[in-house]
Design a protein around this motif. Structure first.
Motif, PDB file in Angstrom:
ATOM      1  N   MET A 179      -3.930   2.141 -24.745  1.00  0.00           N
ATOM      2  CA  MET A 179      -4.408   0.760 -24.273  1.00  0.00           C
ATOM      3  C   MET A 179      -4.715   0.083 -25.772  1.00  0.00           C
ATOM      4  SD  MET A 179      -8.032   1.578 -22.513  1.00  0.00           S
ATOM      5  CE  MET A 179      -7.511   3.273 -22.284  1.00  0.00           C
TER       6      MET A 179
ATOM      7  N   THR B  79     -13.716 -10.089 -25.628  1.00  0.00           N
ATOM      8  CA  THR B  79     -14.018 -10.829 -24.718  1.00  0.00           C
ATOM      9  C   THR B  79     -14.734 -12.329 -24.959  1.00  0.00           C
ATOM     10  OG1 THR B  79     -16.363 -10.258 -24.279  1.00  0.00           O
ATOM     11  CG2 THR B  79     -14.705  -9.092 -23.261  1.00  0.00           C
TER      12      THR B  79
ATOM     13  N   SER C 222      -2.807  -7.710 -29.839  1.00  0.00           N
ATOM     14  CA  SER C 222      -2.581  -6.203 -29.010  1.00  0.00           C
ATOM     15  C   SER C 222      -1.293  -5.483 -29.636  1.00  0.00           C
ATOM     16  CB  SER C 222      -2.415  -6.448 -27.578  1.00  0.00           C
ATOM     17  OG  SER C 222      -1.385  -7.282 -27.423  1.00  0.00           O
TER      18      SER C 222
ATOM     19  N   GLU D  56      -6.253   1.278 -31.460  1.00  0.00           N
ATOM     20  CA  GLU D  56      -7.365   1.563 -31.061  1.00  0.00           C
ATOM     21  C   GLU D  56      -8.120   2.665 -32.254  1.00  0.00           C
ATOM     22  OE1 GLU D  56      -8.332   3.027 -27.284  1.00  0.00           O
ATOM     23  OE2 GLU D  56      -6.586   1.870 -26.790  1.00  0.00           O
TER      24      GLU D  56
ATOM     25  N   VAL E  61     -13.815  -4.691 -25.997  1.00  0.00           N
ATOM     26  CA  VAL E  61     -13.539  -3.594 -24.852  1.00  0.00           C
ATOM     27  C   VAL E  61     -12.113  -3.172 -24.620  1.00  0.00           C
ATOM     28  CG1 VAL E  61     -15.645  -4.600 -23.580  1.00  0.00           C
ATOM     29  CG2 VAL E  61     -13.430  -5.257 -23.147  1.00  0.00           C
ATOM     30  N   ASP E  62     -11.779  -2.088 -23.936  1.00  0.00           N
ATOM     31  CA  ASP E  62     -10.460  -1.721 -23.441  1.00  0.00           C
ATOM     32  C   ASP E  62      -9.624  -2.669 -22.678  1.00  0.00           C
ATOM     33  OD1 ASP E  62     -10.882   0.819 -24.628  1.00  0.00           O
ATOM     34  OD2 ASP E  62     -11.366   1.555 -22.345  1.00  0.00           O
ATOM     35  N   ASP E  63      -8.599  -2.978 -23.061  1.00  0.00           N
ATOM     36  CA  ASP E  63      -7.868  -4.317 -22.409  1.00  0.00           C
ATOM     37  C   ASP E  63      -7.196  -3.578 -21.201  1.00  0.00           C
ATOM     38  OD1 ASP E  63      -6.081  -5.977 -21.595  1.00  0.00           O
ATOM     39  OD2 ASP E  63      -5.243  -6.668 -23.562  1.00  0.00           O
ATOM     40  N   PRO E  64      -7.598  -3.992 -19.885  1.00  0.00           N
ATOM     41  CA  PRO E  64      -7.160  -3.398 -18.678  1.00  0.00           C
ATOM     42  C   PRO E  64      -5.561  -3.740 -18.268  1.00  0.00           C
ATOM     43  CG  PRO E  64      -8.430  -5.154 -17.972  1.00  0.00           C
ATOM     44  CD  PRO E  64      -8.646  -5.086 -19.671  1.00  0.00           C
ATOM     45  N   ASP E  65      -5.125  -4.776 -19.077  1.00  0.00           N
ATOM     46  CA  ASP E  65      -3.703  -5.234 -19.055  1.00  0.00           C
ATOM     47  C   ASP E  65      -2.604  -4.467 -19.907  1.00  0.00           C
ATOM     48  OD1 ASP E  65      -4.313  -7.061 -16.960  1.00  0.00           O
ATOM     49  OD2 ASP E  65      -4.780  -8.280 -18.405  1.00  0.00           O
TER      50      ASP E  65
ATOM     51  N   ARG F 236      -2.057  -0.784 -21.284  1.00  0.00           N
ATOM     52  CA  ARG F 236      -2.488   0.844 -21.233  1.00  0.00           C
ATOM     53  C   ARG F 236      -1.327   1.381 -22.183  1.00  0.00           C
ATOM     54  NH1 ARG F 236      -7.782   1.324 -19.698  1.00  0.00           N
ATOM     55  NH2 ARG F 236      -8.187  -0.005 -17.975  1.00  0.00           N
TER      56      ARG F 236
END
Length: 116
Positions: free
Chosen positions: A1, A6, A68, A73, A93-97, A99
């Motif tokens: 991810m 944010t 991205s 990471e 934070v981790d990007d949920p979109d 992975r």
């Protein structure tokens, strides 16, 4: 991810110098593939070839952002994402979109920093 920033970002800039891939930019700033990498050109999703030094559209105009496609990471560099480690408001934070496996992140690191 990948990591994302944010809208709670306070624009302190602590994260930007910590990124080994130069994937973090100030809001409104154009970014380039070649910034902090060895990329001379990149083949875009549509098949077109983009110069590594060509300015790209900012992801955010309001606060710091992470490209991205350049974010690994910190895999291959550090034990944890350095932007998240230094962020005073925990907005990296981790990007949920998006992975990606550790193996994919290592491949991306090698691609970004190929020997000339």
């Amino acid at each position: 991810m990948a990591i994302m920033i944010t809208d709670e970002c306070i624009n302190c800039g602590a994260c930007e110098p910590e990124c080994p891939n130069n994937a973090i930019y100030e809001g409104g700033a154009q970014w380039r593939w070649a910034d902090g990498t060895s990329l001379k050109e990149v083949t875009a999703a549509d098949g077109s070839v983009v110069s590594g030094t060509a300015p790209q559209t900012p992801v955010s105009d309001e606060y710091y952002y992470i490209v991205s496609d350049k974010c690994t990471e910190c895999v291959g560099f550090h034990e944890e994402p350095q932007c998240a480690a230094v962020c005073p408001v925990d907005c990296c934070v981790d990007d949920p979109d998006l992975r990606e496996t550790r193996e994919r992140l290592l491949e991306k690191k090698e691609w970004l920093h190929i020997a000339a």
